[in-house]
Design a protein around this motif. Sequence first.
Motif, PDB file in Angstrom:
ATOM      1  N   SER A 155       0.796  -1.238   0.000  1.00 60.94           N
ATOM      2  CA  SER A 155       0.000   0.000   0.000  1.00 60.94           C
ATOM      3  C   SER A 155       0.821   1.277   0.000  1.00 60.94           C
ATOM      4  O   SER A 155       0.346   2.312  -0.464  1.00 60.94           O
ATOM      5  CB  SER A 155      -0.941   0.002   1.210  1.00 60.94           C
ATOM      6  OG  SER A 155      -0.211  -0.192   2.414  1.00 60.94           O
ATOM      7  N   GLY A 158      -0.701   4.605   0.786  1.00 60.54           N
ATOM      8  CA  GLY A 158      -2.134   4.346   0.911  1.00 60.54           C
ATOM      9  C   GLY A 158      -2.966   5.035  -0.146  1.00 60.54           C
ATOM     10  O   GLY A 158      -4.203   4.986  -0.110  1.00 60.54           O
ATOM     11  N   CYS A 185       0.345   5.594   5.853  1.00 56.25           N
ATOM     12  CA  CYS A 185      -0.959   5.255   5.264  1.00 56.25           C
ATOM     13  C   CYS A 185      -2.107   5.754   6.151  1.00 56.25           C
ATOM     14  O   CYS A 185      -3.065   6.355   5.663  1.00 56.25           O
ATOM     15  CB  CYS A 185      -1.035   3.745   5.066  1.00 56.25           C
ATOM     16  SG  CYS A 185      -2.551   3.154   4.309  1.00 56.25           S
ATOM     17  N   ALA A 198      -4.831  -0.713   8.340  1.00 55.88           N
ATOM     18  CA  ALA A 198      -3.487  -0.903   7.808  1.00 55.88           C
ATOM     19  C   ALA A 198      -2.778  -1.998   8.603  1.00 55.88           C
ATOM     20  O   ALA A 198      -2.743  -1.957   9.837  1.00 55.88           O
ATOM     21  CB  ALA A 198      -2.687   0.396   7.870  1.00 55.88           C
TER      22      ALA A 198
END
Length: 280
Positions: A155, A158, A185, A198
Amino acid sequence: MSAMHYLEVYFKINSTQNYNEVLLAELQYFDFESFAETENGIKAYIRVESSTSFEFDVARDLPISCSLCDQITFEVTTIEQTNWNAKWEENFDPIYVEDQIEIRAPFHPTKNYPNELIITPKMSFGTGHHQTTQLMLRHILQLDLKQKRVLDMGSGTGVLGIFALKKEAREVIAVDIEPWCIENCLENAHLNEVKLTAIRSDSVPKDLGLFDVVIANINRNVLLEQLEDYRKVLKDKGILLMSGFYKEDLEQIEKKCGEYHFNFSEFYELDGWIVVKYVL
């Protein structure tokens, strides 16, 4: 105690291909505190004692990119600590995708695009400058994500998961191996007034139920390794979006996807990089 100052180490890549992602992945193992992407490479920032010189050997210290060693040079500049924020800001320009998406830092004025993403990248990958991030955003733009569960593998900042939530995804699980990516993120989710989960991990979570969409912007080898697990966590008729590899890698990706009964849908290309869509 010796006085401290920051050094800017500008790693320049003399290549027609964009190898920023590869270089950034390696530089994160050193003591650099932050990075800024440019068209020609990576600017890395490190805090050292004033009496300390910066020693770095490309061939010795970047073994994974040894094939690129003759194409990578670097230059070191001492910068004033009081200019740290300004230095970071001047190297992060807003990004605009398809006249529909604006990716900016909190200090940039808004241009009022239909979709606005506010990102503070810090040490994480995914500012929108790299071709793979832009390709993924273009594809996500076209998806109907309303009330969908989305898994975002690798990610980084993010940015992809946040955009999925902006497109009314019901839930996003963001997974990355680096602890600073998880922190970044969550910070970026807060900046964009969305909530996601997360998780720090180097593997696909298998105890969180099934997902409607899996997005993975990593690299070819990791994608090939994790494809079987993507299959296990996707619902029937689920969508898999992957990027982080070149067009010449597509044949290998397609062969492996066929083993797990993914059906090829389409791909987009940008400067040799591609994003590919599969459906179960």
